[in-house]
Motif scaffolding. Sequence first.
Motif, mmCIF file in Angstrom:
data_model
loop_
_atom_site.group_PDB
_atom_site.id
_atom_site.type_symbol
_atom_site.label_atom_id
_atom_site.label_comp_id
_atom_site.label_asym_id
_atom_site.label_seq_id
_atom_site.Cartn_x
_atom_site.Cartn_y
_atom_site.Cartn_z
ATOM 1 N N GLU A 464 0.656 -1.275 0.060
ATOM 2 C CA GLU A 464 0.007 -0.020 0.105
ATOM 3 C C GLU A 464 0.760 1.356 -0.155
ATOM 4 O O GLU A 464 1.664 1.471 0.820
ATOM 5 N N THR A 465 0.627 2.158 -1.021
ATOM 6 C CA THR A 465 1.340 3.494 -1.227
ATOM 7 C C THR A 465 0.342 4.469 -1.569
ATOM 8 O O THR A 465 -0.271 4.375 -2.636
ATOM 9 N N ASN A 466 0.320 5.623 -0.872
ATOM 10 C CA ASN A 466 -0.681 6.609 -1.031
ATOM 11 C C ASN A 466 -2.037 6.219 -1.244
ATOM 12 O O ASN A 466 -2.444 6.763 -2.525
ATOM 13 N N GLY A 467 -2.489 5.368 -0.542
ATOM 14 C CA GLY A 467 -3.873 4.984 -0.735
ATOM 15 C C GLY A 467 -4.106 3.860 -1.717
ATOM 16 O O GLY A 467 -5.381 3.433 -2.048
ATOM 17 N N LYS A 468 -3.156 3.582 -2.616
ATOM 18 C CA LYS A 468 -3.361 2.573 -3.457
ATOM 19 C C LYS A 468 -2.467 1.225 -3.476
ATOM 20 O O LYS A 468 -1.542 1.424 -2.768
ATOM 21 N N ARG A 469 -3.125 0.183 -3.440
ATOM 22 C CA ARG A 469 -2.906 -1.216 -3.130
ATOM 23 C C ARG A 469 -2.280 -2.096 -4.434
ATOM 24 O O ARG A 469 -3.185 -1.932 -5.291
ATOM 25 N N VAL A 470 -1.094 -2.475 -4.624
ATOM 26 C CA VAL A 470 -0.777 -3.149 -5.680
ATOM 27 C C VAL A 470 -0.644 -4.367 -5.390
ATOM 28 O O VAL A 470 -0.063 -4.748 -4.029
ATOM 29 N N ASP A 471 -0.693 -5.434 -6.125
ATOM 30 C CA ASP A 471 -0.341 -6.909 -5.787
ATOM 31 C C ASP A 471 1.126 -7.106 -5.324
ATOM 32 O O ASP A 471 2.082 -6.744 -6.278
ATOM 33 N N PHE A 472 1.194 -7.921 -4.290
ATOM 34 C CA PHE A 472 2.590 -8.052 -3.892
ATOM 35 C C PHE A 472 2.710 -9.214 -2.559
ATOM 36 O O PHE A 472 1.949 -8.799 -1.777
ATOM 37 N N ASP A 473 3.295 -10.134 -3.256
ATOM 38 C CA ASP A 473 3.357 -11.307 -2.423
ATOM 39 C C ASP A 473 4.710 -11.740 -1.943
ATOM 40 O O ASP A 473 5.558 -12.362 -2.926
ATOM 41 N N ASP A 474 5.230 -11.651 -0.702
ATOM 42 C CA ASP A 474 6.662 -11.866 -0.488
ATOM 43 C C ASP A 474 6.916 -13.257 -0.850
ATOM 44 O O ASP A 474 8.132 -13.599 -1.408
ATOM 45 N N PHE A 475 6.006 -14.326 -0.648
ATOM 46 C CA PHE A 475 6.367 -15.746 -0.726
ATOM 47 C C PHE A 475 6.796 -15.949 -2.203
ATOM 48 O O PHE A 475 7.549 -16.837 -2.693
ATOM 49 N N LYS A 476 5.715 -15.551 -2.995
ATOM 50 C CA LYS A 476 5.754 -15.800 -4.492
ATOM 51 C C LYS A 476 7.084 -14.838 -5.054
ATOM 52 O O LYS A 476 7.666 -15.545 -5.736
ATOM 53 N N GLU A 477 7.334 -13.877 -4.489
ATOM 54 C CA GLU A 477 8.406 -12.867 -5.163
ATOM 55 C C GLU A 477 9.753 -13.808 -4.452
ATOM 56 O O GLU A 477 10.496 -13.674 -5.543
ATOM 57 N N VAL A 478 9.911 -14.010 -3.493
ATOM 58 C CA VAL A 478 11.121 -14.685 -3.085
ATOM 59 C C VAL A 478 11.201 -16.155 -3.799
ATOM 60 O O VAL A 478 12.340 -16.559 -4.337
ATOM 61 N N LYS A 479 10.183 -16.899 -3.963
ATOM 62 C CA LYS A 479 10.225 -17.896 -4.700
ATOM 63 C C LYS A 479 10.593 -17.837 -6.165
ATOM 64 O O LYS A 479 11.260 -18.470 -6.799
#
Length: 487
Positions: A464-479
């Motif tokens: 979440e940045t400045n009221g906007k949410r973008v898809d981000f999944d730590d587990f998916k990113e590190v995998k």
Amino acid sequence: MKLLKDILFGVGLSAVSGDTNIMVNQIHFDSRKVEMDDVFVAVRGTITDGHQYIQKAVDAGAKAVVCEEFPELLVNGVTYLRVSDSNTALAIIAANFFDNPSKNLKLIGVTGTNGKTTVTTLLYQLFKNAGYKVGLLSTIKVLVDEKEYKATHTTPDVLTINQHLANMNSNGVEFCFMEVSSHGIHQKRSEGLQFAGAIFTNLSHDHLDYHKTFAEYRDTKKKLFDDLPKSAFALVNIDDKNGKVMLQNTKAKKYSYALKSYADFRAQILEKQFNGQLLKVEDNELWSKLIGDFNAYNILAIYATADILGLEKMEILRLISELETVDGRFQYFISKEKITAIVDYAHTPDALKNVLITINALRTGNENVITVVGCGGDRDKSKRPVMGHIASEMSNQAIFTSDNPRTESPTTIIEEMEAGVEPQNVRKVLSIENRKQAIKTACKLALANDIILVAGKGHETYQETNGKRVDFDDFKEVKEALASLNK
């Protein structure tokens, strides 16, 4: 529709203008949702004051208004009800409107800084596997038996809570396990609910942006126990010095659990591995897939709760041995390069320290621990240097990055984390504002047998940045980052 005077039962009214012997449709505290014949409750929030929207609600068709101060203009045909605290009134009205659903099941509240989600979720799993119809109100999800609903807050608003509980009644749910946050208690979201029991996990540095002092934070948690009826139970972690405080004024039956102190329920860690740990619970050995001292406490809380609620001891042990890790709570995998990646929700100093203590206890000493961590924006700033210190002190390499910056500058947040780094640890710290890039960098730095910890967001699948949410999944990113090393 409901009779207004019926849903006002138990509400302390200081003044009434109009008729309470009328039928009303729905209850709302958001004026934008009000329709014809609804009741509008004007609540003073942290950002806006519902009293400013009374006329808007009336214009939309509100038939009754609950407020702490009458507006200057009282519209004919509208009933106005003055109360001393709108939040409390809303809680009681909501419970009455849904026919007090908490009384028709065993509602167990879990509070504490860390462990709430793990304890509630695993209790749900355990009782479900034991053959009961079960409900869950947690940070991650809301479950009515097997049907899932999206969770938006640790403790939802009172209307949503009672609506879910009423749904549980309709579906024959016998037990419901609910996270109870300090925000939820302070904002009276747990008022009007009849708890069959409450569990205290621990208390450490968190939410001091909201509560201002640690004593206020502690005493807010304590209110859950103060309000328990005699028929309920109060179960506390007595190894935490605040455990005894929680029990001081409760009318409920008191129980304690501990790894170090004398308690009603005790456990001992016999063996630790990356794939689980061996515990001695009372006089029986138990293998659990959950790792770390903090999870030993969670397991013991679950065991004690199940025992208090009447499950057979050996059956409880069997069911606990089958429990799986909760999403985003020490969730790990090992890559083809033998790099271990761990994703954990640790977003408080105590939680981060506990996870790193667990990792360091499991390593042989030849591996490097690389920690990727950030701090949330618009939240308690005082914990930022503390978390920076812990990550840099207890890791071979620390990468400071964005968490959910919200309306704050990510650069400023990272600089405040850097302020806690001791001079001898400065060389171990990298600051990479982009979280995706920070995770990729950690993966590139890692060698065979190294351990990567990505901390702070856990189960969250957004940033979440400045009221906007973008898809981000730590587990998916590190995998994905580790998989790309092969290409």
